[in-house]
Design an enzyme around this catalytic site. Structure first.
Site, PDB file in Angstrom:
ATOM      1  N   GLU B  72       0.818  -1.221   0.000  1.00 59.77           N
ATOM      2  CA  GLU B  72       0.000   0.000   0.000  1.00 59.77           C
ATOM      3  C   GLU B  72       0.846   1.263   0.000  1.00 59.77           C
ATOM      4  OE1 GLU B  72      -0.658  -2.636   1.866  1.00 59.77           O
ATOM      5  OE2 GLU B  72      -2.783  -3.141   1.702  1.00 59.77           O
ATOM      6  N   PHE B  95      -9.594  -2.172   2.655  1.00 57.69           N
ATOM      7  CA  PHE B  95     -10.327  -1.840   3.882  1.00 57.69           C
ATOM      8  C   PHE B  95      -9.679  -0.584   4.455  1.00 57.69           C
ATOM      9  CE2 PHE B  95     -11.134  -6.330   3.513  1.00 57.69           C
ATOM     10  CZ  PHE B  95     -12.283  -6.638   4.231  1.00 57.69           C
ATOM     11  N   PHE B  98      -6.740  -0.761   6.830  1.00 58.83           N
ATOM     12  CA  PHE B  98      -5.357  -0.969   6.393  1.00 58.83           C
ATOM     13  C   PHE B  98      -4.570   0.340   6.291  1.00 58.83           C
ATOM     14  CE2 PHE B  98      -6.834  -4.885   3.672  1.00 58.83           C
ATOM     15  CZ  PHE B  98      -7.278  -5.508   4.835  1.00 58.83           C
ATOM     16  N   HIS B 141     -11.154  -5.256  10.616  1.00 58.51           N
ATOM     17  CA  HIS B 141     -11.809  -5.177   9.299  1.00 58.51           C
ATOM     18  C   HIS B 141     -13.215  -4.608   9.392  1.00 58.51           C
ATOM     19  CE1 HIS B 141      -8.629  -8.162   8.561  1.00 58.51           C
ATOM     20  NE2 HIS B 141      -8.756  -7.911   7.273  1.00 58.51           N
TER      21      HIS B 141
END
Lengths: 322, 345
Positions: B72, B95, B98, B141
Site C-alpha cells: 500500500e 479496507f 489498512f 476489518h
C-alpha cells in the site's frame, strides 16, 4: 569523459557548496548568544549536504528539466544540480512569499513543477511518489526518467523495499539512488544494515545494482549514464548506491559527539579540483573564478530572498485545497 | 436552503446497487478522460473485493485497471506521483482499516503537497476505501475511521449512503483537483454475499451527474429532534424514525454525505428548528465526529438547544467479533430510538 563534462561536474559541486556555506553563515549568524533552533532569519531544522555533492552532480548531469527528482530531507545539492532557480530556493529557505512554496514548505519540502522536483522530510517515503511520476511519464509516452533518492538508513524502510519491487514489476523508468554517508543521524551503517552493499538488494528485486565505493563524481556519472539510458529505453529501473560523506552534522547544531571518523573525512571538491588540475583541465585561476562566479550567484539569490516579503499571516489558510 | 434531495431528484425508474452506481460513475468518467486509471489490490479480474470495480478490467484493459502487489505504501505514493504529473488516479485501499500500513503516504504526502508547494502542485486523486462492520469481521476489518481522515488537513472526505449519492459523489470526487477520500460502507453496496439490505438498491440516472461535495442532505424532515448521521447509520436512523413517529416523536434526519468540507449550516438550520440534537456515528466516540457536530452548535449558539445533546457512537473499544457483542456497539435502529427518547425526556 570530455573536459567540458568534467568541468561541468566540478562547477555544479562548487555552486552547491557555495550555496550551503552561505546558509551556514546566515543560519548561525542570529542564533547567538543563546542557541534557539526556531530563531533567526532561517528558523528550523537545517540539513546540509556538504560532502555529498558528487552524487547529485554525477546523476543530474544526465538529466533535463523534463526529468524528475524525488529527494530527501537533505535536498539542496540535488535541487541545485537539477537546475532549480536559486532565488526561489533561497526564498523558500528564508520563509518568504517569493519562495517555491510561498513559505509554506521550508527546506525539507521543496516542490518545483517546472523541473519536476520534489522532496520529502520522511525517510524513504519519497521513493513511492517517484514511481508515480515515472508511471505518468510511461503512460504519457515520454522518455523522461524519475530519480528517487534516499540514504543508507532509508534502505531499511518498508517504503524502499515496496518501491523496488513495484518499479521492477512494472518496468518503471526510475533510478534509485542511495546516498550512503555512513550515518543515520548517529547510528553507523554497521549498526543498522545487515549487508555491506545495497546493490545486493537491487539484484534481489530483479534490477541492476551498483555500489560506488569512493564518492567519485566521475564514478557516479558513469553509473548514472548507464542506469538513466536504460530507463529511457524502457528497460526498467536500476539502483546506484554511493558511499559518500557527510562532512557536517545531521542537522545544524548537531555536536556529533558520536562520530569517530571526523579526522579521516575527505572533502570531494578540493580532491576533484586536484585531480582536474593534475590532468590539466583546471588551473588555480579557474578554481578562483569558478568559486567567485558561484558566490556571486548565491549572494544574488540570498539578497533577493532577504529583501522579499514574509507571507501574510492573514493568508495562512490559503492553498490547503486547490 | 440545504434540502438537496437525493433519490427524490431522480425521476428514472432504473435502480442500481451502490456498487454498480460507483462502477458506472468510474466507467463514464474513464470514457471521458484518458488520464484516469484505477489501481489497487484485486481491482482487476476480481472486480474489487466489494465489487467497486466490477467489469472495468474487461472494458478498459490492464493498462488502466491495475492490480497491485500488497504494497500500500508503494501504490499510494505511486498514485500521488502520477497525480502530480497530470494523471487522475483512482486508488483503492481495500479496507480503511489498512491505512496503518500506508498512512504516511496519505496524510504527509498526498494531503500536504498542495499546501507545501504554495498551491503550485495539484494532487487530483480519489482514494476509495471500504468501511464499516455488522458482519463479524472483527476489530481489524470493521472500522469506519473517517474521523481520522477528516481530522487531518488537506483531504476532502465523502461518505455516500445510497446509490444515487454514490454515483454523484464519485463523479464529483474524480473531477475535483484535490485528494478526495471516498468511503463506502460495505453494508450499502448491495453485495450478494452479505445480508440483503433494501437501502443498497435505489434509483440512479444513467447520465453522468455530480453530487456537490460539502452539501448535506435532509433525508427526512421533522420538527422535534435533529438526528445528524451518515453512511449506513442513515438507514438505521430512518428505521428508527418510523418507530419514533409511532411514539409521537417527529425526527429530522441529516445525511452529512461530506465530512470535509462539512455542511455546518445544514446542522445549524435544523437544530434552530427542532432545538434538539442527536448525533449518530459508526466511528469511535471520543475525539470524533459526534463531538465535532456538537461543537458546531455549541460554538454558534448553545441557546438553540432545548435539551442536552446526545451522542451515539461506537464506545471506545475495539469492534468485537461475536455477533451479540458487535451489535451491542453498532448504532442500530433500536439504540437510536433509545437515544432519541433520552434527548426528548
Amino acid at each position: 569523459m570530455d573536459n567540458e563534462t568534467r568541468l561541468g561536474l566540478y562547477k555544479t559541486m562548487v555552486l552547491s557548496r557555495s550555496f550551503e556555506e552561505a546558509i551556514l553563515r546566515d543560519y548561525h549568524a542570529d542564533k547567538k548568544p543563546v542557541w534557539d533552533i526556531g530563531a533567526g532569519l532561517i528558523p528550523g531544522e537545517m540539513h546540509l549536504s556538504a560532502g555529498q555533492e558528487p552524487v547529485a552532480a554525477g546523476v543530474c548531469a544526465h538529466l533535463t528539466s523534463d526529468d524528475a527528482i524525488s529527494s530527501t530531507h537533505r535536498p539542496h545539492h540535488f535541487a541545485i544540480a537539477h537546475g532549480m532557480d536559486l532565488r526561489l530556493l533561497a526564498s523558500e529557505i528564508f520563509g518568504r512569499e517569493t519562495g517555491l512554496g510561498k513559505g509554506r514548505g521550508g527546506h525539507m519540502h521543496l516542490f518545483d513543477p517546472t523541473i519536476h522536483f520534489s522532496c520529502s522530510g520522511i525517510v524513504a517515503e519519497g521513493y513511492p511518489s517517484a514511481l508515480g511520476v515515472a508511471f505518468a511519464f510511461q503512460r504519457q509516452g515520454k522518455d523522461s526518467v524519475a530519480i528517487a533518492v534516499t540514504g543508507e538508513g532509508g534502505a531499511n524502510q518498508g517504503a524502499f523495499h515496496e518501491s523496488l519491487n513495484l518499479a521492477a514489476l512494472w518496468k518503471l523508468p526510475v533510478v534509485f539512488v542511495i546516498e550512503d554517508n555512513d550515518w543515520a543521524i548517529s547510528v553507523p551503517r554497521d549498526a543498522s544494515t545487515a549487508i555491506r552493499s545495497n546493490a545486493v538488494r537491487a539484484t534481489s528485486y530483479g534490477m541492476r545494482g551498483v555500489r560506488i565505493q569512493d564518492n567519485s563524481v566521475e564514478g557516479v556519472w558513469d553509473a548514472a549514464k548507464t542506469a538513466i539510458e536504460k530507463a529511457r529505453a524502457g528497460e526498467g529501473p536500476s539502483l546506484i548506491e554511493v558511499h559518500t560523506v557527510r562532512l557536517w552534522g545531521h542537522f545544524e547544531g548537531d555536536a556529533q559527539a558520536y562520530r569517530n571518523d571526523l579526522d579521516s573525512l575527505i572533502d570531494p571538491i578540493p580532491a576533484y579540483a586536484n585531480q582536474l588540475e593534475s590532468d590539466g583541465v583546471l588551473s588555480p585561476e579557474m578554481v578562483e573564478s569558478i568559486a567567485q562566479d558561484a558566490k556571486s550567484r548565491v549572494e544574488d539569490a540570498f539578497d533577493f530572498a532577504k529583501s522579499s516579503p514574509l507571507p501574510s499571516a492573514a493568508e495562512v489558510e490559503r492553498y490547503v485545497f486547490a | 436552503m440545504v434540502l438537496t434531495g437525493t433519490q427524490s431528484e431522480s425521476i428514472t425508474a432504473r435502480k442500481l446497487t451502490t456498487a454498480k452506481a460507483m462502477v458506472e460513475a468510474i466507467s463514464q468518467e474513464m470514457e471521458r478522460d484518458p488520464s484516469i486509471f484505477v489501481m489497487g489490490e484485486d481491482v482487476g479480474s476480481y472486480g474489487g473485493i466489494f465489487s467497486s470495480t466490477a467489469g472495468l478490467l474487461e472494458k478498459f484493459g490492464p493498462q488502466r485497471i491495475l492490480d497491485t502487489p500488497i504494497s500500500e505504501t508503494a501504490f499510494m505514493g505511486l498514485a500521488t506521483g502520477a497525480a502530480v504529473e497530470g494523471m487522475r488516479p483512482i486508488v483503492e485501499l481495500m479496507f480503511v482499516d489498512f491505512f496503518g500500513v500506508c498512512m504516511d503516504q496519505i496524510y504527509n504526502h498526498m494531503a500536504k503537497i498542495h499546501y507545501e508547494s504554495g498551491g503550485n502542485v495539484k494532487v487530483p486523486l480519489v482514494l476509495m476505501t471500504a468501511v464499516g462492520g455488522g458482519y463479524s469481521d472483527g476489530a481489524q476489518h470493521s472500522q469506519c475511521l473517517w474521523g481520522i481522515f477528516a481530522h487531518l488537513p488537506g483531504m476532502k472526505v465523502v461518505v455516500p449512503s445510497n446509490p444515487y449519492d454514490a454515483k454523484g459523489l464519485m463523479i464529483s470526487a474524480i473531477r475535483d483537483d484535490n485528494p478526495v477520500i471516498y468511503m463506502f460502507h460495505k453494508g450499502v453496496m448491495g453485495l450478494p454475499w452479505m445480508a440483503k439490505n433494501p437501502h443498497s438498491l435505489g434509483p440512479v440516472p444513467e447520465k453522468p451527474y455530480e453530487v456537490p461535495i460539502g452539501r448535506a442532505a435532509i433525508v427526512r424532515t421533522g420538527n422535534d429532534l435533529t438526528i445528524v448521521t451518515l453512511s449506513m447509520a442513515v438507514h438505521h436512523a430512518l428505521d428508527a424514525a418510523e418507530e419514533l413517529t409511532k411514539q409521537g416523536i417527529d425526527s429530522e434526519i441529516i445525511d452529512l454525505r461530506s465530512l470535509v468540507p462539512l455542511d455546518r449550516e445544514a446542522v445549524l438550520e435544523s437544530v434552530a428548528k427542532t432545538g434538539r440534537l442527536l448525533v449518530v456515528d459508526e466511528d469511535y466516540q471520543s475525539f470524533g465526529l459526534t463531538g465535532e457536530i456538537t461543537a458546531v452548535v455549541a460554538e454558534k449558539d448553545p441557546r438553540l438547544l432545548k435539551a442536552p445533546v446526545s451522542r451515539l457512537a461506537i464506545p471506545d473499544i475495539p469492534i468485537p467479533y461475536s455477533r451479540t457483542l458487535e451489535y451491542a456497539v453498532l448504532p442500530t435502529a433500536e439504540r437510536i430510538v433509545a437515544a432519541a427518547k433520552r434527548v426528548m425526556a
